[in-house]
Design a protein around this motif. Structure first.
Motif, short mmCIF file in Angstrom:
data_model
loop_
_atom_site.label_atom_id
_atom_site.label_comp_id
_atom_site.label_asym_id
_atom_site.label_seq_id
_atom_site.Cartn_x
_atom_site.Cartn_y
_atom_site.Cartn_z
N GLY A 180 7.32 15.10 39.48
CA GLY A 180 7.57 15.42 38.20
C GLY A 180 9.14 15.22 37.99
N ILE A 181 9.41 14.97 36.64
CA ILE A 181 10.77 14.68 36.42
C ILE A 181 11.24 15.67 35.42
CG2 ILE A 181 10.56 12.61 34.76
CD1 ILE A 181 12.64 11.28 36.22
N GLY A 182 12.59 15.71 35.09
CA GLY A 182 13.17 16.34 34.06
C GLY A 182 12.72 17.88 33.96
N GLY A 183 12.07 18.36 33.11
CA GLY A 183 11.64 19.75 33.19
C GLY A 183 10.48 19.93 34.10
N ALA A 215 3.03 16.93 38.12
CA ALA A 215 3.39 17.80 37.18
C ALA A 215 4.23 16.90 35.89
CB ALA A 215 4.64 18.59 37.66
N SER A 216 3.42 16.63 34.59
CA SER A 216 3.92 16.09 33.73
C SER A 216 3.31 16.62 32.37
CB SER A 216 3.72 14.55 34.08
OG SER A 216 4.24 13.88 32.75
N LYS A 217 4.06 16.85 31.51
CA LYS A 217 3.68 17.36 30.22
C LYS A 217 2.71 16.30 29.53
CE LYS A 217 5.16 19.29 25.83
NZ LYS A 217 6.12 19.67 24.87
N GLY A 218 3.30 15.28 29.33
CA GLY A 218 2.64 14.01 28.67
C GLY A 218 1.71 13.27 29.49
N PHE A 219 1.92 13.13 30.98
CA PHE A 219 1.26 12.49 31.90
C PHE A 219 1.22 10.93 31.72
CE2 PHE A 219 -1.85 12.33 35.59
CZ PHE A 219 -1.57 13.54 36.22
N ASN A 220 2.53 10.51 31.07
CA ASN A 220 2.44 9.29 30.91
C ASN A 220 4.00 8.76 31.23
OD1 ASN A 220 3.97 10.44 28.72
ND2 ASN A 220 2.82 9.42 27.31
N THR A 221 4.99 9.67 31.95
CA THR A 221 6.14 9.47 32.18
C THR A 221 6.14 8.34 33.27
OG1 THR A 221 6.75 11.68 31.45
CG2 THR A 221 8.48 10.56 32.61
N ALA A 222 6.75 7.33 33.00
CA ALA A 222 6.79 6.28 34.09
C ALA A 222 6.90 6.47 35.46
CB ALA A 222 7.68 4.94 33.32
N MET A 268 22.14 20.31 27.67
CA MET A 268 22.42 18.73 26.87
C MET A 268 21.34 18.39 26.53
SD MET A 268 25.24 18.22 30.15
CE MET A 268 25.92 16.60 29.79
N GLU A 269 20.19 18.30 26.82
CA GLU A 269 18.96 17.67 26.24
C GLU A 269 18.63 18.30 25.03
OE1 GLU A 269 14.80 17.35 27.87
OE2 GLU A 269 15.57 15.31 28.22
N SER A 270 19.14 19.90 24.81
CA SER A 270 18.44 20.60 23.77
C SER A 270 19.66 20.24 22.58
CB SER A 270 18.57 22.19 23.97
OG SER A 270 17.42 22.26 24.94
N ASP A 289 13.94 18.91 20.39
CA ASP A 289 13.63 17.49 20.41
C ASP A 289 14.50 16.64 21.28
OD1 ASP A 289 15.66 16.78 18.98
OD2 ASP A 289 14.51 16.24 17.01
N GLN A 290 14.09 15.47 21.71
CA GLN A 290 15.10 14.66 22.63
C GLN A 290 14.82 13.24 22.13
OE1 GLN A 290 12.83 17.30 24.34
NE2 GLN A 290 11.26 15.68 23.58
N TRP A 291 15.08 12.81 20.92
CA TRP A 291 15.01 11.26 20.69
C TRP A 291 16.15 10.53 21.37
CZ3 TRP A 291 10.25 10.66 18.39
CH2 TRP A 291 9.99 11.69 17.67
N GLY A 322 16.47 4.04 25.94
CA GLY A 322 16.71 3.62 27.42
C GLY A 322 15.29 3.34 27.91
N LYS A 323 14.10 4.25 27.68
CA LYS A 323 12.87 4.17 28.19
C LYS A 323 12.31 2.65 27.76
CE LYS A 323 11.40 8.77 28.12
NZ LYS A 323 10.49 10.08 27.80
N VAL A 324 12.37 2.50 26.49
CA VAL A 324 11.88 1.11 25.72
C VAL A 324 12.62 0.07 26.57
CG1 VAL A 324 11.68 -0.20 23.88
CG2 VAL A 324 11.25 2.43 23.68
O1 LIG Z 1 6.84 16.39 31.72
P1 LIG Z 1 6.89 14.86 31.25
O2 LIG Z 1 6.13 14.73 30.18
O3 LIG Z 1 6.56 13.91 32.34
O4 LIG Z 1 8.55 14.69 30.81
C1 LIG Z 1 9.35 14.83 31.57
C2 LIG Z 1 10.72 14.64 31.06
O5 LIG Z 1 11.00 13.74 30.15
C3 LIG Z 1 11.55 14.13 28.99
O6 LIG Z 1 10.72 13.91 27.87
C4 LIG Z 1 12.91 13.18 28.65
O7 LIG Z 1 12.44 11.85 28.70
C5 LIG Z 1 12.25 15.42 29.00
O8 LIG Z 1 12.25 16.25 27.87
C6 LIG Z 1 11.04 15.96 30.08
O9 LIG Z 1 11.39 17.28 30.46
#
Ligand SMILES: O=P(O)(O)OC[C@H]1O[C@](O)(CO)[C@@H](O)[C@@H]1O
Length: 546
Positions: A152-155, A205-212, A352-354, A504-506, A511-513
Motif C-alpha cells: 500500500g502507499i500513503g496512508g 491495502a488501498s482505499k480506492g484499490f486503483n492507486t497505480a 502536510m497532506e491535510s 481533501d488532497q487535490w 502529478g498522477k495524471v
Molecule cells: O489507499 P489508496 O486509495 O491507495 O491511497 C493511497 C494514498 O494516496 C493518496 O490518495 C494521495 O495520492 C493519499 O491520500 C492516500 O493515503
C-alpha cells in the motif's frame, strides 16, 4: 462566506501583542515566573505536554484561545464528531473518530448507526488475526505464516508501518511485518528475495484499490506467488483492505478475504480501520483494542476539556503562533525513542497532506501562511546531524520533543542518557548562551583574550527557539493511540482556524495524471514529444535507455 482570518478581532489583537513584545526572551519569562512550567503544561489521555518553552505568556495564550473561539473551533469540532459533511469538496463526513468508539456507543450517519458495522469488521479482523497468530491459518503447503507483507502507499502504508515499528516490542515473535509502497521495483524486488511464498501473507491495502503504485506492486507480488503456487492457493496468501469490493474481486481476491472500510475515513486517518490489519496481526486483538482505546481517550479529552486545558487545542494554537506570528516555517519532530523513528514521516503526511493548502473552504485564498514543513528523525541522531542549524541557523524552527519516561528494555543507563539529552536540547534551544556566558566559560578554561574575541561570535547561542515536550509513561499501544490522535486533532484545529478543508488532497492529482501520460510515452517510442524541452529531453534519455 468565512471571515478572513486576518480580519478577526482576535488575530488583530495577537498581531498587536506580537508587535508590542518583539524581542522578548523566554529565558527572562522563566526567570520572572517560577510557576511558568506549572502554568504552561497540561496533561490528558495519558500524555503530558510542556509548552512553557515557547515564546508565549498568559496574555498570548488568552488571545490564542480567543482566536479559537472566534473561528468557532468548538462548533467545527462538534460537527466533525457528529458526522456532518466536514469534507465539503468531496461531500463526505470525517469519522475516523468513530472507528475508536466502544461497541456500546451509537453514532448516526444519516439514519444509520455505524458503530455495529465498525465492530463487525473489527471482529472479522480479530478472528482472522487470531487464526494467523495461533498458526491455524496455514499456507499452501500447510506451514504457518511467518511473514506479512503490506502492499500500500500513503496512508495505506505509513500508518501500519509506523505503528508496527513503534510497537515492535509487543509483536508476535513468529510474524515479521514488511511494507512495500514504492513503485520502484527495487522495493518489492529486495523483499521477494528474502521471503518464502509458502509462509507469506500479502495484504493489499488501498482505499480506492486503483492507486497505480499499489496495483503494480500487487500484480507483481501475485505473479511472483504464482511462479511458486497455483491460483487455488491465492486465497490462503492474499487478503485485501479497501472501500471498493468490486475492484478487489476484479483483482481476484474473494469477498471473505476482504476487510472493508468506508469513504468517511481519510487515507491518512485510516490506521484505526482495517488498514491497521498488519498492526493487529503483529500485536494481537487486545493490543489493537488498547491502541483504539488510547485514541478514544484523546477524542474524549478533545471533545470534553475546556480549550485552556485541551492538549490538541494548545498544540495547535502554539503552532499557529509560531507559524503565523513568529514566522517559523518548519517543525522538527524529535522522538527520543528509537521505535518512534518513523513518526516524523507519518506526521509529514498527516499534517502536510491535510493542511498544505492555500485556499479556504469557501474558495478564497487564505490570508495567512498555513502548514509548516514537518520533518525530523530520532532525537540523539538529529543532534549529531542537523541540530546545528536549529541552534544557530538563520531561521527559527520549532521542535516537538517526544519521549517515554520508561523504556521497554532493561538498559537503564541508556534511558538516563537519552532523557538527559532530550531535556538538555530543549533547555539549550530555549536558553541559548549569551556573550557574557560564553566569555566567562572561555576565561575559566584559560583561553587567551585574543582567542576569546575571535571565537566569541561563533560560540554564542541565540536561544529563544520554541519547542514543545510531549511525555508518556511508556510507549505502549494505548499511548501510541493517544499520541497519534493528539496530532490528528491538532491538525483539525489548525485547519479549522485557517478555514481550510483538512480532508481533501487535490494537490496530488496533477502529478498522477501527468505520470500516466508520460508512462504511455515511455512505452511507445513513436509517440510525439509534447512537453516542455526539459521534460521532452528527460523522456528522450529514458527512451534511449529502456
Ligand atoms: O489507499 P489508496 O486509495 O491507495 O491511497 C493511497 C494514498 O494516496 C493518496 O490518495 C494521495 O495520492 C493519499 O491520500 C492516500 O493515503
Amino acid at each position: 462566506m468565512r471571515t478572513t482570518l486576518t480580519a478577526t478581532a482576535a488575530f488583530q489583537a495577537l498581531q498587536q501583542h506580537h508587535t508590542e513584545n518583539k524581542g522578548r526572551q523566554v529565558r527572562h519569562l522563566f526567570a520572572q515566573d517560577p510557576a511558568r512550567f506549572d502554568k504552561l503544561s497540561v496533561e490528558g489521555a495519558g500524555l503530558f505536554l510542556d509548552y512553557s518553552k515557547n515564546i508565549v505568556d498568559d496574555k498570548t495564550m488568552t488571545l490564542l484561545y480567543a482566536l479559537a473561539r472566534e473561528t468557532e473551533v468548538e462548533a467545527q469540532r462538534d460537527a466533525m464528531f457528529a458526522g456532518k459533511e466536514v469534507n465539503r469538496t468531496e461531500h463526505r463526513a470525517v469519522l475516523h473518530t468513530a472507528l475508536r468508539k466502544p461497541r456500546n456507543e451509537t453514532l448516526l450517519l444519516g439514519q444509520q448507526d455505524i458503530i455495529p458495522e465498525i465492530h463487525e469488521v473489527l471482529d472479522r479482523m480479530a478472528a482472522f488475526s487470531e487464526r494467523v497468530r495461533s498458526g491455524t491459518w496455514r499456507g499452501y503447503d500447510d506451514r504457518e505464516i511467518t511473514d506479512i507483507v503490506n502492499i500500500g502507499i500513503g496512508g495505506s502504508y505509513l500508518g501500519p508501518k509506523m505503528t508496527c515499528q513503534a510497537l515492535r516490542s509487543f509483536a508476535h515473535p513468529r510474524l515479521n511485518t514488511h511494507f512495500v509502497s514504492n513503485v520502484d521495483g527495487h522495493d518489492l524486488d529486495a523483499l521477494l528475495s528474502r521471503i518464502n511464498p509458502a509462509t507469506t501473507l500479502f495484504i493489499i491495502a488501498s482505499k480506492g484499490f486503483n492507486t497505480a503504485e499499489t496495483m503494480m506492486n500487487a500484480q507483481s507480488a501475485r505473479a511472483w506467488f504464482l511462479h511458486h503456487a497455483t491460483e487455488n492457493d491465492l486465497s490462503k496468501h492474499f487478503v485485501a483492505v479497501s472501500t471498493h469490493l468490486d475492484a478487489v474481486q476484479a483483482f481476484g481476491i474473494a469477498p471473505e478475504n476482504m476487510f472493508p472500510f468506508w469513504d468517511w475515513v481519510g487515507g491518512r486517518y485510516s490506521v484505526w480501520s482495517a488498514i491497521g490489519l498488519a498492526l493487529m496481526l503483529a500485536i494481537g486483538t487486545e493490543g489493537f483494542k488498547e491502541f483504539l482505546a488510547g485514541a478514544h481517550a484523546m477524542d474524549r479529552h478533545f471533545q470534553d476539556t475546556p480549550l485552556e486545558q485541551n492538549l490538541p487545542v494548545i498544540l495547535a494554537l502554539i503552532g499557529i503562533w509560531n507559524r503565523n506570528f513568529l514566522g517559523s516555517s518548519s517543525i522538527s519532530i524529535a522522538p527520543y525513542h528509537q521505535d518512534l523513528r518513523l513518526f516524523p514521516g507519518y506526521l509529514q503526511q498527516l499534517e502536510m497532506e491535510s493542511n498544505g493548502k492555500s485556499v479556504q473552504v469557501d474558495g478564497a485564498k487564505t490570508s495567512t501562511t498555513t502548514c509548516p514543513v514537518i520533518w525530523g528523525d530520532v532525537g540523539t541522531n538529529g543532534q549529531h546531524a542537523y541540530f546545528q542549524l536549529l541552534h544557530q541557523g538563520t531561521d527559527i524552527m520549532a521542535v516537538d520533543f517526544i519521549a517515554a519516561l520508561k523504556p521497554t528494555h532493561a538498559l537503564e543507563q541508556h534511558q538516563v542518557l537519552l532523557l538527559a539529552n532530550c531535556f538538555a536540547q530543549s533547555e539549550a534551544f530555549m536558553r541559548g548562551k549569551n556573550a557574557e556566558e560564553v566569555r566567562a566559560d572561555m576565561q575559566a578554561q584559560g583561553l587567551p583574550a585574543a582567542e576569546i574575541d575571535k571565537l566569541l561570535p561563533h560560540r554564542i547561542f541565540p536561544g529563544n527557539r520554541p519547542s514543545n515536550t510531549i511525555l508518556m509513561d511508556t510507549l505502549n499501544p494505548g499511548a501510541l493511540g493517544a499520541l497519534i490522535a493528539l496530532y490528528e486533532h491538532k491538525v483539525f484545529v489548525q485547519g479549522a482556524i485557517w478555514g481550510i478543508n483538512s480532508f481533501d488532497q487535490w494537490g496530488v492529482e496533477l502529478g498522477k495524471v501527468l505520470a500516466k501520460n508520460i508512462a504511455a510515452e515511455l512505452g511507445d517510442k513513436a509517440k510525439p514529444e509534447q512537453h516542455d524541452s526539459s521534460t521532452n529531453g528527460l523522456i528522450a534519455r529514458a527512451r534511449a535507455a529502456l
